[in-house]
Every structure is written in C-alpha cells, then in structure tokens.
Write a protein that holds these residues in place. Structure first.
Motif, PDB file in Angstrom:
ATOM      1  N   ALA A 162       0.846  -1.181   0.000  1.00  0.00           N
ATOM      2  CA  ALA A 162       0.000   0.000   0.000  1.00  0.00           C
ATOM      3  C   ALA A 162       0.891   1.242   0.000  1.00  0.00           C
ATOM      4  CB  ALA A 162      -0.914   0.001   1.218  1.00  0.00           C
ATOM      5  N   VAL A 163       0.624   2.164  -0.911  1.00  0.00           N
ATOM      6  CA  VAL A 163       1.439   3.376  -1.008  1.00  0.00           C
ATOM      7  C   VAL A 163       1.003   4.347   0.091  1.00  0.00           C
ATOM      8  CG1 VAL A 163       2.114   5.318  -2.463  1.00  0.00           C
ATOM      9  CG2 VAL A 163       1.748   3.056  -3.481  1.00  0.00           C
ATOM     10  N   PRO A 164       1.898   4.705   1.005  1.00  0.00           N
ATOM     11  CA  PRO A 164       1.526   5.581   2.116  1.00  0.00           C
ATOM     12  C   PRO A 164       1.672   7.055   1.757  1.00  0.00           C
ATOM     13  CG  PRO A 164       3.789   4.909   2.389  1.00  0.00           C
ATOM     14  CD  PRO A 164       3.302   4.272   1.094  1.00  0.00           C
ATOM     15  N   GLN A 165       1.203   7.904   2.646  1.00  0.00           N
ATOM     16  CA  GLN A 165       1.491   9.327   2.506  1.00  0.00           C
ATOM     17  C   GLN A 165       2.984   9.583   2.707  1.00  0.00           C
ATOM     18  OE1 GLN A 165      -1.111  10.872   5.565  1.00  0.00           O
ATOM     19  NE2 GLN A 165      -2.802  11.205   4.115  1.00  0.00           N
ATOM     20  N   ALA A 166       3.564   8.845   3.643  1.00  0.00           N
ATOM     21  CA  ALA A 166       5.002   8.940   3.912  1.00  0.00           C
ATOM     22  C   ALA A 166       5.427   7.706   4.695  1.00  0.00           C
ATOM     23  CB  ALA A 166       5.340  10.197   4.714  1.00  0.00           C
ATOM     24  N   SER A 167       6.682   7.313   4.547  1.00  0.00           N
ATOM     25  CA  SER A 167       7.194   6.183   5.319  1.00  0.00           C
ATOM     26  C   SER A 167       8.712   6.267   5.396  1.00  0.00           C
ATOM     27  CB  SER A 167       6.776   4.835   4.705  1.00  0.00           C
ATOM     28  OG  SER A 167       7.483   4.576   3.506  1.00  0.00           O
ATOM     29  N   ALA A 168       9.281   5.546   6.362  1.00  0.00           N
ATOM     30  CA  ALA A 168      10.741   5.507   6.513  1.00  0.00           C
ATOM     31  C   ALA A 168      11.106   4.328   7.400  1.00  0.00           C
ATOM     32  CB  ALA A 168      11.275   6.805   7.107  1.00  0.00           C
ATOM     33  N   TYR A 169      12.370   3.954   7.323  1.00  0.00           N
ATOM     34  CA  TYR A 169      12.886   2.801   8.071  1.00  0.00           C
ATOM     35  C   TYR A 169      14.120   3.228   8.847  1.00  0.00           C
ATOM     36  CZ  TYR A 169      14.618  -2.052   8.690  1.00  0.00           C
ATOM     37  OH  TYR A 169      15.057  -3.259   9.192  1.00  0.00           O
ATOM     38  N   GLY A 170      14.103   2.933  10.146  1.00  0.00           N
ATOM     39  CA  GLY A 170      15.277   3.153  10.983  1.00  0.00           C
ATOM     40  C   GLY A 170      15.885   1.814  11.349  1.00  0.00           C
ATOM     41  N   LYS A 171      17.181   1.657  11.098  1.00  0.00           N
ATOM     42  CA  LYS A 171      17.820   0.349  11.283  1.00  0.00           C
ATOM     43  C   LYS A 171      19.137   0.484  12.032  1.00  0.00           C
ATOM     44  CE  LYS A 171      19.758  -3.445   8.447  1.00  0.00           C
ATOM     45  NZ  LYS A 171      19.932  -3.915   7.057  1.00  0.00           N
ATOM     46  N   PHE A 172      19.269  -0.298  13.096  1.00  0.00           N
ATOM     47  CA  PHE A 172      20.540  -0.422  13.812  1.00  0.00           C
ATOM     48  C   PHE A 172      21.173  -1.726  13.360  1.00  0.00           C
ATOM     49  CE2 PHE A 172      23.462  -1.324  17.244  1.00  0.00           C
ATOM     50  CZ  PHE A 172      23.956  -0.075  17.581  1.00  0.00           C
ATOM     51  N   ARG A 173      22.220  -1.626  12.546  1.00  0.00           N
ATOM     52  CA  ARG A 173      22.807  -2.794  11.896  1.00  0.00           C
ATOM     53  C   ARG A 173      23.776  -3.534  12.808  1.00  0.00           C
ATOM     54  NH1 ARG A 173      22.418   1.328   8.341  1.00  0.00           N
ATOM     55  NH2 ARG A 173      21.631   0.903   6.229  1.00  0.00           N
TER      56      ARG A 173
END
Length: 255
Positions: A162-173
């Motif tokens: 689903a295409v959102p208004q906005a999204s992001a991913y935070g990742k601690f590798r």
C-alpha cells in the motif's frame, strides 16, 4: 553438500509440479540462506528448483498499491520503488552490493528471518503477498521465526505494498552481518499509522502502542522488553531502548 537434482522450470506451474515429484525439494531464489544451509548440511534437499526463469521480476504501480515481483533483486527495489521512498531506502541498506545484486524480495519474505528488513516493510505497508494459490495479508503471513502462512510448495509471485502518505525505516545494523539488531518501519496513511519492528524479537511484529501514540500526537511509551531477544549482541532492555531510538530516526526521515 550432497548430490541433488537441479530443475530450471519455465513456468510457475512447472515449478510447482517439480516440487511435488517426491523427496525433499527446495525453491532457489537468491540462495543466501539456502546455499549456506546446504553447505553445512542443515538442509539436504533431493532437488533444487531454480525460480530465475519464471518471469517474476518487475515493479509497477497500480492505483494505491506498488506491486513488486517476487524475483526482483534488492538492487532493483532500491532504484525502482520510487513510489515508496522508504521502501527503496530499506532495500538499499540490505547487506552489501553483492547481496543486493543477487538476493530477492520474495526469497526474503518466504524465509522470514527474524532480523530481515522486508518483513517490517510488508507489515507497516499493509502488504498483500500473492502466490500461485491465492494471497495472504501481511498481518497474517508472518507466523514466528522462519515461519509463514505459506503451504508446502506454495510460491510467492508478487507483493503489493500500500502506497503511504510517507514512510521511513530506521535500522541499527549488526556491524558484521548487517542484519537488523533492531529495525523499525513507520508508515503514515490517511487512516492512521502503522509501525513494524524487526530484529528485536523472535519474529517481526506490529508496535500497536506506537501507532496509537503517533495517531494521538502523544509520546510513544517505551516498548516492554519482556518478549524481546537477549543474546551476546544485545540485551532485551537494550533492544527495547533501540526500538525507541530507531522509531525516532525513522520519523525524522519520513518521505
């Protein structure tokens, strides 16, 4: 690694038929989990079924969904998922260049490693996982460590995000494997927020308290550490702390 038969079917139906011929069979997509497991004899299939010629690649938007073929490489998601910048950025942070040029989105979702990135995106973006036998909603698809709703021999064909208004991913590798010790995907829709966490527990999960807090414009409560992983890399309490940090990082990069 012991001897095995190698099948290169030209259609999804042929692949499913090869899987059903008897003995232990395994589908081969990118192979980043399967091949090491075979080398260490944790998996010893009688037959490998190579899915590379099935025409299951490609990215296309259809209305409010972005459809990605199951055999689409991470590198192609990184450059082609422009309708969802957060998903493209996630793909660009998977492993290293060699991994991104071979690994596939369908293989990652079918494997459901508890520290993989795509499951968090699939949950947060309310994905539909289509297969040769039907479809699964992401909320019901992930069923614990390396476990999914896929039946024996079922083949993922494409995934609709689903295409959102906005999204992001935070990742601690993790500094060596680059898997997520904690990853948090945040998506904002007209109907509300969806937040999914990977790496922190035995499986990917929705962070419902965070969703409610974001919708209300209030502070997000600290995630309870009771059911989170505790190992040589990080304690459960530290992972709970990282969830909050990665959530803030993701929100700061919403696009």
């Amino acid at each position: 690694m012991r001897d095995f038969a190698l099948h290169r079917p030209a259609s999804v139906a042929d692949a499913a038929a090869a899987f059903a011929t008897g003995g232990e069979a395994a589908y081969l997509a990118g192979g980043h989990t399967l091949i090491p497991a075979m080398k260490s004899r944790l998996r010893m299939p009688d037959a490998l079924i190579d899915l590379s010629a099935l025409g299951l690649g490609g990215i296309a938007r259809d209305g409010d969904r972005l459809w990605i073929g199951a055999m689409t490489r991470h590198a192609d998601v990184a450059t082609g998922a422009t309708a969802i910048p957060g998903l493209a950025a996630l793909a660009n942070g998977i492993g290293d260049m060699q991994v991104r040029n071979i690994g596939t989105i369908g293989g990652s979702l079918a494997n459901n490693d508890p520290a993989a990135d795509y499951p968090a995106a699939a949950l947060a973006l309310n994905a539909t996982i289509e297969t040769d036998r039907g479809s699964h909603n992401a909320d019901d698809f992930f069923q614990g460590m390396f476990s999914t709703a896929l039946a024996e021999g079922e083949i993922i064909t494409r995934i609709g995000f689903a295409v959102p208004q906005a999204s992001a991913y935070g990742k601690f590798r993790h500094p060596v494997s680059r898997y997520a010790m904690v990853g948090v995907y945040v998506a904002r829709f007209a109907a509300g927020w969806r937040v999914a966490v990977t790496g922190a527990g035995p499986g990917v999960f929705r962070w419902h308290d965070a969703e409610s807090a974001l919708a209300a414009g209030s502070d997000v409560p600290v995630l309870a550490a009771d059911d989170l992983n505790s190992d040589i890399h990080a304690s459960a309490d530290y992972r709970a702390h990282l969830c909050g940090v990665m959530l803030k990082q993701a929100i700061a990069h919403l696009a």
